[in-house]
Design an enzyme around this catalytic site. Structure first.
Site, short mmCIF file in Angstrom:
data_model
loop_
_atom_site.label_atom_id
_atom_site.label_comp_id
_atom_site.label_asym_id
_atom_site.label_seq_id
_atom_site.Cartn_x
_atom_site.Cartn_y
_atom_site.Cartn_z
N ASN A 238 -33.75 65.58 -22.34
CA ASN A 238 -32.24 65.78 -22.13
C ASN A 238 -31.88 66.16 -20.81
OD1 ASN A 238 -29.51 65.73 -22.40
ND2 ASN A 238 -29.59 66.61 -24.47
N ASP A 239 -31.97 67.50 -20.74
CA ASP A 239 -31.58 68.11 -19.24
C ASP A 239 -32.15 67.45 -17.99
OD1 ASP A 239 -29.91 69.91 -20.79
OD2 ASP A 239 -31.37 71.34 -20.93
N VAL A 240 -33.51 67.18 -18.18
CA VAL A 240 -34.02 66.59 -17.00
C VAL A 240 -33.64 65.21 -16.61
CG1 VAL A 240 -35.99 68.09 -17.34
CG2 VAL A 240 -36.03 65.69 -18.29
N VAL A 241 -32.87 64.55 -17.60
CA VAL A 241 -32.17 63.22 -17.03
C VAL A 241 -30.67 63.40 -17.08
CG1 VAL A 241 -34.23 62.06 -17.82
CG2 VAL A 241 -32.35 62.41 -19.26
N ALA B 260 -30.23 73.49 -22.33
CA ALA B 260 -29.11 74.05 -21.25
C ALA B 260 -27.72 74.03 -22.23
CB ALA B 260 -28.95 73.50 -20.14
#
Lengths: 464, 101
Positions: free
Chosen positions: A390-393, A431
């Site tokens: 999720n956060d990494v994209v 996050a």
């Protein structure tokens, strides 16, 4: 005695060579074994050749070694690959506790020869420092362990940073006063022990779970320094050598890891990223609608693609879906589709963690492409399948300065023609922020458990 | 103060060793691909288990109950650190075997 010094010399060399070899994929495993060999000869050399070791205590030494070896091997062998980070944290805590206990016993030795204020202040100082650092490392590692197994929640006390710094100064002040003879009660040792343990807890408590790898790496180097204190205490070169080596290598590794996440160490330690700061910058509110895709549509879309990139995240690891993910990759390859994996530096719970998980399920090493190399490739990619990441994209990292993850390098999946996000629900990532990618017109959502959904995707593909 | 200066003067080699080791440690880690950060951290974790040498010394020299009990615990914990650390690292690295296409 002289022979023991030669053993220590060889052991020290194996540590340096071992760490050096651990830095390259081809030689890493041998490097680990070489260091383990060095450790073994250092341990047995000490037992049989160190002057002052009573043969009557052999039973205790070997008893301890056997108990530790059995428990340690069982734990290390049984832990699932997803649980590696907490295991490292646990073992690190054990080393810290060991260093702390050495200080407790050495202080007791001093008390047997007279009031401790008569003792050599340098020796006293080393004992206190070993106790302080070892205890902090132990308590901190245990909290980090608890957070990684999700038994302990992030907690920020009011004025936490002020309290922490005050407490640390107080500990060092008391230790210094006792070393220089201003405090004369031997109980000061237990006061230092208690305060150090408390500091270790308070130090790690407010730091978000997503930052635990950095914290573990830092505590790792603390334990190294605590071991080095033992080296000073016994004038023991191998302890000094190994301890300082890990202390400095660990500190640099911490900094390098921070850099891979594009964050500074201060930011990690004070910033409370990823939890505990729900009211700090939530980022922009996102409006728009999401669209779902059925499994059969997703299967068709991928089958008639030229190139599919899979972005694995922690969700994939939690669902134990890495094996079925590999199967999906093979089915697609059989159809002539080019399949690659895009690995974000912090995918999983630690840098490199995802590589380990995928390699475990036989995904070929050269299909795992690191972020900087895969990013330009997204433009020519037909479908990006995001599994449990999720956060990494999240594009907010690039274009929303109010977002808590702003500045973190991400995978540019929005450059691809289609993105499919496989997720259990619309819940936010680690996050705790919304992801505008989900609302992009090019994106479709595929809700469900990663393992179950991937299995169904594979059977859809096979039946097409 | 004098005792500290004396200590430094008497242990010059140790101090030099410490300073050099700090640089060696930094030199060893630079330019390691992020793929290997986890195993490297774990390997370093096992190496600081060298603190077990201290545990063996206090255990071996133990003369009273207090030192014996604490010494024994220290040996167990130190061994956990060493053995667990190396085994976990080896398990991680086992995964990095080169595979044919």
């Amino acid at each position: 005695m002289n022979f023991l010094q030669i053993i220590y010399l060889i052991a020290s060399l194996t540590f340096v060579i071992g760490i050096k070899m651990l830095g390259k994929p081809e030689s890493a495993r041998r490097g680990n074994l070489i260091a383990a060999f060095g450790m073994t000869i250092a341990i047995f050399g000490t037992i049989f050749l160190y002057e002052g070791i009573k043969t009557s205590n052999y039973i205790w030494i070997f008893g301890g070694l056997i108990v530790g070896t059995v428990i340690g091997t069982l734990m290390a062998k049984k832990v699932k690959m997803t649980g590696m980070p907490q295991m490292v944290s646990f073992f690190n805590g054990m080393g810290g506790a060991c260093a702390g206990i050495i200080s407790l016993v050495e202080f007791d030795h001093i008390l047997h020869t007279g009031p401790f204020t008569d003792a050599d202040p340098v020796k006293l100082g080393i004992i206190f420092l070993g106790l302080v650092i070892g205890s902090i490392s132990f308590a901190g590692s245990m909290i980090a362990f608890g957070k990684l197994v999700e038994k302990i929640k992030d907690k920020v006390l009011p004025l936490q940073q002020v309290v922490n710094i005050g407490l640390l100064l107080l500990i060092l002040g008391i230790a210094a006063a006792a070393t220089l003879g201003y405090i004369t009660t031997p109980n000061v040792l237990f006061l230092i022990l208690a305060l150090s343990l408390l500091y270790g807890v308070l130090f790690v408590m407010p730091i978000g779970g997503a930052d635990m790898p950095v914290v573990i790496s830092l505590l790792n180097s603390f334990t190294g320094v605590a071991a080095a204190m033992g080296g000073f205490l016994y004038d023991n070169k191998v302890m000094l050598f190994g301890g300082i080596l890990v202390g400095s290598a660990g500190t640099l590794l911490t900094v390098v890891m921070c850099k891979a996440m594009n964050r500074s160490l201060t930011n990690v330690l004070i910033g409370n990223f990823g939890g505990g700061s729900k009211d700090a910058g939530e980022g922009k509110a996102i409006t728009g609608s999401i669209k779902e895709i059925s499994k059969s549509d997703a299967a068709v879309l991928m089958k008639y693609s030229k190139k599919v990139v899979i972005v694995p995240g922690y969700g994939l690891a939690v669902a134990q879906a890495q094996h079925i993910c590999h199967e999906l990759e093979q089915v697609l390859e059989d159809e002539g589709v080019e399949v690659k994996y895009a690995i974000h530096p912090v995918a999983g719970r630690m840098p490199g963690h995802m590589n380990v998980l995928l390699a475990e399920s036989n995904v070929s090493y050269d299909k795992l492409i690191e972020m900087d190399d895969i990013n330009p490739e997204f433009k020519t990619t037909d479908v990006v399948l995001i599994v449990g990441a999720n956060d990494v994209v999240n594009p907010a990292a690039k274009n929303d300065p109010s977002s808590p993850i702003y500045g973190m390098p991400i995978l540019d999946v929005e450059d691809a023609a289609h993105t499919i996000v496989m997720k259990r629900s619309m819940k936010a990532g680690y996050a705790g922020i919304e992801n505008e990618l989900f609302f992009s017109p090019k994106n479709s959502m595929l809700f469900g458990d990663a393992k179950k959904t991937l299995t169904e995707l594979v059977s859809e593909l096979k039946s097409l | 103060m004098n005792t500290i200066i004396d200590y430094i003067a008497n242990n010059q080699l140790m101090i030099y060793l410490v300073i050099l080791m700090i640089f060696v440690g930094i030199e060893l880690i630079e330019k390691v691909p992020s793929v290997l950060h986890t195993p490297l951290m774990s390997g370093a974790n096992a190496i600081h288990g060298v603190v077990i040498i201290g545990a063996i010394i206090i255990m071996g020299e133990a003369e009273n109950m207090y030192a014996t009990i604490l010494g024994f615990i220290a040996v167990v914990l130190g061994t956990l650190n060493v053995v667990g650390g190396f085994v976990v690292t080896d398990r991680m690295l086992e995964m990095f075997k080169k595979k044919k296409k």
